[in-house]
Structures are given as C-alpha cells and as structure tokens.
Scaffold this active site. Sequence first.
Site, PDB file in Angstrom:
ATOM      1  N   GLU A  80     -11.350 -18.013  53.087  1.00 19.38           N
ATOM      2  CA  GLU A  80     -11.368 -19.344  52.462  1.00 19.38           C
ATOM      3  C   GLU A  80     -11.339 -20.448  53.520  1.00 19.38           C
ATOM      4  OE1 GLU A  80      -8.534 -19.792  49.239  1.00 19.38           O
ATOM      5  OE2 GLU A  80      -8.502 -21.958  49.524  1.00 19.38           O
ATOM      6  N   LYS A 254       0.194 -19.855  44.775  1.00 25.05           N
ATOM      7  CA  LYS A 254      -1.027 -19.262  45.337  1.00 25.05           C
ATOM      8  C   LYS A 254      -1.309 -19.853  46.720  1.00 25.05           C
ATOM      9  CE  LYS A 254      -5.702 -18.798  45.947  1.00 25.05           C
ATOM     10  NZ  LYS A 254      -6.557 -19.461  46.933  1.00 25.05           N
ATOM     11  N   ASP A 270       0.758  -4.268  53.551  1.00 28.73           N
ATOM     12  CA  ASP A 270       0.404  -4.037  52.155  1.00 28.73           C
ATOM     13  C   ASP A 270       0.546  -5.386  51.431  1.00 28.73           C
ATOM     14  OD1 ASP A 270       0.299  -3.456  49.476  1.00 28.73           O
ATOM     15  OD2 ASP A 270       1.573  -1.680  49.596  1.00 28.73           O
ATOM     16  N   HIS A 368     -12.493 -29.263  52.863  1.00 32.67           N
ATOM     17  CA  HIS A 368     -13.268 -28.052  52.611  1.00 32.67           C
ATOM     18  C   HIS A 368     -14.752 -28.230  52.928  1.00 32.67           C
ATOM     19  CE1 HIS A 368     -10.634 -25.189  50.884  1.00 32.67           C
ATOM     20  NE2 HIS A 368     -10.397 -25.804  49.748  1.00 32.67           N
TER      21      HIS A 368
HETATM   22  C1  MEV Z   1      -6.327 -23.229  47.263  1.00 33.88           C
HETATM   23  O1  MEV Z   1      -6.619 -21.956  47.776  1.00 33.88           O
HETATM   24  C2  MEV Z   1      -4.835 -23.462  47.281  1.00 33.88           C
HETATM   25  C3  MEV Z   1      -4.380 -24.748  46.600  1.00 33.88           C
HETATM   26  O2  MEV Z   1      -4.942 -24.800  45.293  1.00 33.88           O
HETATM   27  C4  MEV Z   1      -2.881 -24.691  46.549  1.00 33.88           C
HETATM   28  C5  MEV Z   1      -2.241 -25.772  45.712  1.00 33.88           C
HETATM   29  O3  MEV Z   1      -2.875 -26.302  44.795  1.00 33.88           O
HETATM   30  O4  MEV Z   1      -1.049 -26.040  45.948  1.00 33.88           O
HETATM   31  C6  MEV Z   1      -4.869 -25.972  47.342  1.00 33.88           C
END
Ligand code: MEV
Length: 413
Positions: A80, A254, A270, A368
């Site tokens: 990513e 995430k 792992d 990005h």
């Molecule tokens: C993207 O991989 C991760 C984010 O969505 C995390 C977040 O929103 O805190 C940018």
Amino acid sequence: MDPFSKFYEKTYEERIKLLKDYAKLSDDEIALLAKETNLSIKTAECLSENIIGTFSMPLGIATHFVINGKNYILPMVIEEPSVVAAASNAAKLSEGFLASADDSIMFGQIQIVGVKDIKKTISEIKKNQKNLINKANSKDSVLVSLGGGVKDVKIRKISTDRGEHIIVNLIVDVKDAMGANAVNSFCESLKEDLEKISGGKVRARIISNLCVARLAKAKAVWLKEKIGEETIEAILDAYHFAKKDQFRCTTHNKGIMNGIDALAIATGQDFRAIEASAHSYAAFKRKYSPLTKYYKDNAGNLIGEIEIPLAVGVVGGAVRTNPLAKLCLKIANISSAKELAMSMACVGLANNFAALKALSTEGIQKGHMRLHAKNIAITAGASEDLVDKVAEIMVKENNICVARAKEIISELK
Ligand code: MEV
C-alpha cells in the site's frame, strides 16, 4: 480424474507442467512463476505445500525511529502506498518512543468433554497439576533449559449448547519464540493423562491467539510547536470519533495494523495470529475500542499511547527459514522477541498518528496520489520507462484514471 489429485506428491517440474496445460499458461508466464527471488523454491517447499512459485512484495524501511533511546530502521513489507512514508514521518515528528513488553506468556487450551463429575474432575486435575506440567515440559527440553515452558495450569468449566466442558489452560513462557509450536505440542502431550484422570474425551488442544498476558506498550509525545495546536485538536477529534463508533474504530485499528503487519511480514511473523489477537483484544472485556489513545499533557502537547498483544518471535518458524526475514531482523538490529514486539507497537502507533493527522487535516488521498498514479499507469499498460512520465502528467492534471493513462501512453508512444 481430478488432475490435481496428489499434487503435493509431484515434483516442482511436474506441478508446473500440469499447471501450464490446465491454466493455458504461456512460456513467459511460466518463466515468471519459476523466477526465483530471494526465497528459493526449495526453501518455499520447506515452508508450505503445493508450491508453484514465490510471491514478491515491496520491502522498504521506516526511518527516524528512536525507541527507548536506541535508533532503529524498521523493514516493512507492504503493497500500500504511503504507509512506510507515514510511519517514518510520524516518527520524525515525535520526540521518540518509550516502549515496554511483557514476558512471552501464551495460553494453551485443552477441551475435555463427556465428564460425569465436573467438580471432582477439576479437583483431580488440580491434584495432578505438578505431574502434568512435568510431563508437558519433558517435550521441549530446549525451551525449559532457557527458563521457559509450562509455568502454571488453570482449569475452568464452560457451559455450552453441547453440555458442560472442562477447559484446561496451560500458561506457557515461550521466551523468544512466537510460541504456537511449543504450546500446541504441550497441549497435545497431555491428552492421554487428562482422559485417564477425567474419564472424558479430550477434543481441541491448541494455543489461544488472544495473548492478553503478552502485551506491548508504547508512548510518544508530539510537541504542539512542531505539529500545531489545530492538528492536535483534529487528531483528538478523530480519536474520539473512533472511540464512539465501531465503523470508524475498525478503520482506526486497521491503520495501526498497516504498520504492524508490514514489520511482521518483513520479519517472518505469523501476521494472521497478530491480527486475530489485536482485534480480539480491542473488544476484550469492553466494547470494540481503539488500540491507541490520545490526550494532551499540561503543556498542550499531544500524547499517543498504544497497548496491543503481540505474539512475535525471533527464533523458529519462518523467522529462521526465510533468509530475508533473518536479514530484516539484522537490518532492524533486533535480537529478542520483546524488542521486536516493542518496535511493532511503536510502528503501529506511528502509523495511527499519521493516519489520524492526514485524514483529519489535508486528507489521505493527497499523499497517496503519486504512487497511486504509478499504479494506475501500470494498470493501463505503461511500460517501465513510461510509468513515471504518465503518472507525473496525471498528477499535474489532477486526473488519475486508467482511461486518461491509456491516452497519455498512446500520446507518448
Ligand atoms: C488506510 O490503509 C488506513 C487508514 O484508513 C487508517 C485510518 O483511517 O485511520 C488511513
């Protein structure tokens, strides 16, 4: 007949031949599959089954990490865009990280069903506790000689839709290993003894990935003079959004795992176990919550903290078999499971800080775009020498899409 029957028994060459016919692969495609990278087919065959090739991912390093006063560069494997840059930038903006990690305590679970007298059996198992621990520990003299092994046994009863079961929990110190192999072997070694004592049947015997006694913690300060008061307010607002809303909180966590998984993959961990544990811990004895927290100190600086269970190892498993994982640990200059867990907690916190900062101020898309544009250029069929040019034009035009990339490619040709 199923052409893939006994696929695992075939040699690599036989597998590739079969696949070539089955999936109608060209010679170029076969060459791509067979191309050995830093993981040879032979080594891959020691790690998994039915091997047809190896799969490469981008490997970068996050820079500027100072953890407990020591400088680190942290290898990250991730596809990513922006994650590595974001972690590095967050670390650079911070005043360094303070981190700690618990001992490597994991739990093994042994399920006993069909027990007639639960109370009596629990007391019998307790009486035999010492023998059971000794028996299990005899299965791993190396770990025991290092001070690890089964340390304690806890027994409880659960009521299920299929009756009452006894769960025997082994409390195991796995030292510098992730621990699954050791814990599973310990659990399996007690089957006969526990069936004899209980008169019941031993069913599941397996590690629990929810390692709440193996937490890593990290803390960092971001000075208001460096990042600005408005940014601090924005980050706090974003954090409190995640605290209240599970949809937002899932994405918040995430973002933490972006960094943690990337370091985990680079060092041969792992990462599925780490993921399972992290999200389960986020809801352990509470509603699903952020794994980080943010607040201001008296001077108005931003404090960020993370607390996360991390079962990671620097011995055994893919860590030692995959030469690149070994090399990444060397690059990171990490020599113990605790040090790796602390570094992971710091990367997680850094990525989370960076994400909250970006999404609540300028937005995450801006950062990005350059890499995203390169991705789109490749998708549109740009050859290697054209990728940068096509991406650059799309970014300049603020029009990043496959259709436009295709037009630019044909204009440049
Ligand atoms: C993207 O991989 C991760 C984010 O969505 C995390 C977040 O929103 O805190 C940018």
